[in-house]
Design a protein around this motif. Structure first.
Motif, short mmCIF file in Angstrom:
data_model
loop_
_atom_site.label_atom_id
_atom_site.label_comp_id
_atom_site.label_asym_id
_atom_site.label_seq_id
_atom_site.Cartn_x
_atom_site.Cartn_y
_atom_site.Cartn_z
N LEU A 489 0.94 -1.32 -0.10
CA LEU A 489 0.04 -0.13 -0.20
C LEU A 489 0.74 1.32 0.13
O LEU A 489 0.54 2.19 -0.64
N ASP A 490 2.10 1.28 0.61
CA ASP A 490 2.85 2.45 0.74
C ASP A 490 3.42 2.73 -0.90
O ASP A 490 3.70 3.80 -1.24
N ALA A 491 3.57 1.40 -1.57
CA ALA A 491 4.07 1.62 -2.90
C ALA A 491 3.32 2.02 -3.81
O ALA A 491 3.49 2.70 -4.84
N ASP A 492 2.01 1.79 -3.41
CA ASP A 492 0.82 2.21 -4.40
C ASP A 492 -0.28 2.39 -3.68
O ASP A 492 -1.28 1.56 -3.35
N PRO A 493 -0.32 3.86 -2.91
CA PRO A 493 -1.42 4.02 -2.28
C PRO A 493 -2.93 4.01 -2.72
O PRO A 493 -3.27 4.38 -3.86
N PRO A 494 -3.76 3.25 -1.97
CA PRO A 494 -5.15 3.06 -2.48
C PRO A 494 -6.06 4.35 -2.18
O PRO A 494 -5.71 5.22 -1.56
N ALA A 495 -6.89 4.48 -3.05
CA ALA A 495 -7.78 5.49 -3.17
C ALA A 495 -8.87 5.40 -1.86
O ALA A 495 -9.33 6.35 -1.21
N ALA A 496 -9.11 4.16 -1.47
CA ALA A 496 -10.00 3.80 -0.47
C ALA A 496 -9.78 2.34 0.14
O ALA A 496 -8.96 1.53 -0.60
N LEU A 497 -9.93 2.21 1.34
CA LEU A 497 -9.81 0.69 1.93
C LEU A 497 -11.38 0.29 2.39
O LEU A 497 -12.15 1.11 3.14
N LEU A 498 -11.75 -0.79 2.12
CA LEU A 498 -13.23 -1.24 2.52
C LEU A 498 -12.79 -2.46 3.59
O LEU A 498 -12.40 -3.58 3.14
N LEU A 499 -13.11 -1.98 4.64
CA LEU A 499 -12.74 -3.23 5.79
C LEU A 499 -14.00 -3.28 6.90
O LEU A 499 -14.84 -2.52 6.80
N GLY A 500 -13.83 -4.33 7.73
CA GLY A 500 -15.01 -4.36 8.63
C GLY A 500 -15.55 -5.97 8.32
O GLY A 500 -16.55 -6.55 8.89
N PHE A 501 -14.69 -6.94 7.49
CA PHE A 501 -15.39 -8.43 7.24
C PHE A 501 -14.32 -9.30 8.09
O PHE A 501 -14.84 -10.22 8.63
N ASP A 502 -13.23 -9.05 8.49
CA ASP A 502 -12.25 -9.89 9.27
C ASP A 502 -11.51 -9.02 10.19
O ASP A 502 -10.30 -8.55 9.65
N GLU A 503 -11.55 -8.82 11.44
CA GLU A 503 -10.74 -8.12 12.47
C GLU A 503 -9.35 -8.47 12.27
O GLU A 503 -8.62 -7.50 12.28
N VAL A 504 -9.25 -9.63 12.32
CA VAL A 504 -7.81 -10.09 12.38
C VAL A 504 -6.90 -10.05 11.21
O VAL A 504 -5.96 -9.43 11.19
N LEU A 505 -7.37 -10.35 10.23
CA LEU A 505 -6.78 -10.32 9.03
C LEU A 505 -6.57 -8.76 8.26
O LEU A 505 -5.69 -8.53 7.63
N GLU A 506 -7.61 -7.99 8.66
CA GLU A 506 -7.60 -6.66 8.25
C GLU A 506 -6.80 -5.56 9.16
O GLU A 506 -6.64 -4.59 8.90
#
Length: 549
Positions: A489-506
């Motif tokens: 993500l540092d190398a290619d910053p996202p426009a957005a992140l969709l999170l909230g499906f898996d607390e541990v993995l995310e």
């Protein structure tokens, strides 16, 4: 019994049907139509499952990217290309809808195959309908296995066709090479959807060298074995293309993943909400739940009733009639044994792994009914009809579960998933950000025609095992891991992140969003089975991400 006898359209019913028979046939047609509508509505409304994050994205990814090489996919290519082509044929921008339509198409093929082959064997329309109903009214197939856009249902119609057509090809004294060739193609095509469908090939291959009994070995080789093998090669083309063009990459995805990091992950973890069986004892318990469910028990009871009736009348069999223990029935028995045994091999095991043996039941029902004399057939027709009715009653709540939504497609799950994807695209446009979305649920942004990271393009499966995957195997995968995602993500910053499906993995992605000032989108809220996701948008003051691949 007279009405039932006439309704079978069998050779003994020579006089014109009366009013009761016509009403009975009309009722069968109405019930059949309602069942198909109920199946369609159920498929479209069934809640999206995590596995679909692997199977659905190729619908769009295959427009520009190469399977296995550009993104991770741990199954044979059949399902990916079927869903992709289905999307092109439908012409819809709704990915999950196109994938689920592909599954419903498989349902139609399965019902048609069971009904058609059963009718050829029994010459009874009523028996064919009862056998098809017993196959459709099945606990396992009416849940995740047969309702989601995955590869679980897809091999079943082709496996049944392969098995049934081969039986028809060798049951008489004279073999049918064309049917044997089509059977071989169907059996191989089933494997291109799911490797475990290979279970039906060994019993058929062995039988090809033994049947028909009246043939010499040379005749069997020319009229049965050769056509069967030729058809098998044609049906196996989807796999052979990848196997010959890049064998190491293909085997690393389809076999290496399941026997390596996938197995290790499940041995190390105990994922909540997943019906995984690791030990042989747990597998047997899971098999019992599937194979001895209420609806399957009804079908098996009908099968035993036919078997006992056939054995009881065996001594009085007249010359020219088909015996109970014959080549075709032994083929089905062999297929049942091989598929049931193979179902217990994978570790971990899930309920859908135990679906393949179920297709042996309708073919066995047809073969046993065919072996009966005329009187016994007339006695057993009400038994089969009663079994079908009982199975329908048992599964009626499932068939009717989404009936209220039948004329409201805007409320279907496939529609709501697409609308969530469109909402992602709209919120990004409103915030003035363009680029990729980082998420473990790529279906949502892809539904909104928004790009995703190829390392995460088929969900959490490669991501969650990446850190325990051996370097030699990992070299064949396009993936990242919880420990490396921040660098991606540092190398290619996202426009957005969709999170909230898996607390541990995310957790690493959540930390990245907080560290870089990403803000939750306003007026953005939906739920799915795995959580209530949040869309984190890049602040407008930050630079845009690199162009999507």
């Amino acid at each position: 019994m007279t009405d039932i006898k006439e309704a079978t359209l069998s050779p003994v019913a020579v006089h014109a049907p009366d009013l009761k028979t016509l009403l009975f046939r009309a009722a069968v047609i109405v019930v059949s139509a309602l069942l198909l509508v109920a199946l369609l509505v159920r498929v479209m409304n069934y809640e999206m499952r995590k596995d679909e994050q692997l199977y659905v994205p190729p619908l769009r990814l295959l427009d520009q990217h190469r399977l296995y090489e550009d993104f991770f996919y741990n199954h044979p290519p059949g399902s990916a290309w079927l869903f992709h082509w289905m999307d092109k044929i439908v012409g819809s921008d709704q990915l999950l809808l196109s994938g689920r339509l592909g599954v419903f198409l498989a349902w139609l093929l399965l019902v048609a195959a069971i009904g058609g082959i059963t009718y050829v064997l029994t010459q009874s329309a009523l028996v064919s309908w009862c056998v098809a109903v017993l196959a459709v009214a099945n606990d396992l197939l009416l849940t995740q296995t047969g309702m989601t856009a995955t590869n679980n249902l897809l091999p079943l119609p082709f496996s049944f066709l392969g098995l049934g057509l081969f039986v028809l090809a060798v049951e008489e004294e004279r073999a049918e090479p064309v049917l044997a060739a089509i059977a071989g193609a169907c059996l191989s095509l089933a494997v291109s959807f799911k490797i475990s469908a290979f279970a039906f090939i060994p019993p058929v291959a062995i039988a090809a060298f033994l049947l028909p009994r009246s043939y010499s070995l040379r005749q069997r080789l020319l009229r049965v074995v050769a056509p069967l093998a030729g058809g098998g090669l044609i049906g196996g083309i989807p796999i052979l293309i990848y196997l010959f063009s890049a064998p190491q990459r293909f085997l690393a995805h389809v076999l290496g993943y399941h026997t390596g990091p996938h197995l290790q992950y499940w041995q190390m973890s105990n994922a909540a909400g997943e019906e995984a069986a690791i030990s042989i004892a747990a597998k047997l318990m899971l098999a019992r739940d599937v194979w001895l469910s209420a609806s399957v028990a009804v079908a098996v009871s009908a099968l035993l009733a036919l078997l006992f009736t056939a054995l009881r009348t065996e001594a009085n069999r007249r010359p020219g009639m088909v015996g109970v223990v014959n080549g075709p029935l032994l083929i089905v028995a062999g297929a049942l044994f091989c598929s049931a045994t193979l179902s217990l091999v994978p570790t971990p095991s899930f309920p859908q792994y135990f679906a393949l043996p179920l297709i042996c039941i309708p073919l066995a029902l047809a073969l046993l009914f065919r072996s009966l004399d005329v009187e016994s057939r007339l006695r057993m027709q009400p038994v089969l009809l009663a079994a079908a009715m009982v199975a329908l009653v048992i599964e009626a709540p499932r068939f009717a579960q989404f009936a209220a939504t039948a004329i409201h497609p805007e409320s279907w799950t496939v529609t709501r998933v697409h609308e969530a994807g469109v909402a992602i695209s709209q919120r990004m446009a409103e915030a003035g950000v363009r680029g990729k979305v980082a998420t473990l649920s790529p279906i949502y942004p892809l539904e909104g025609n928004v790009d995703v990271y190829l390392e995460l393009a088929t969900g959490p499966f490669a991501y969650r095992t990446a850190d325990i995957t051996e370097a030699e195997l990992a070299a064949w995968y396009k993936m990242t891991s919880p420990t490396r995602i921040a660098a991606v993500l540092d190398a290619d910053p996202p426009a957005a992140l969709l999170l909230g499906f898996d607390e541990v993995l995310e957790r690493p992605m959540q930390a990245y969003a907080q560290r870089n000032g990403y803000l939750p989108a306003a007026d953005f809220a939906f739920k799915d089975r795995y959580g209530t996701p949040v869309l984190y948008l890049r602040p407008a003051t930050q630079g845009r991400s690199k162009p999507a691949l």
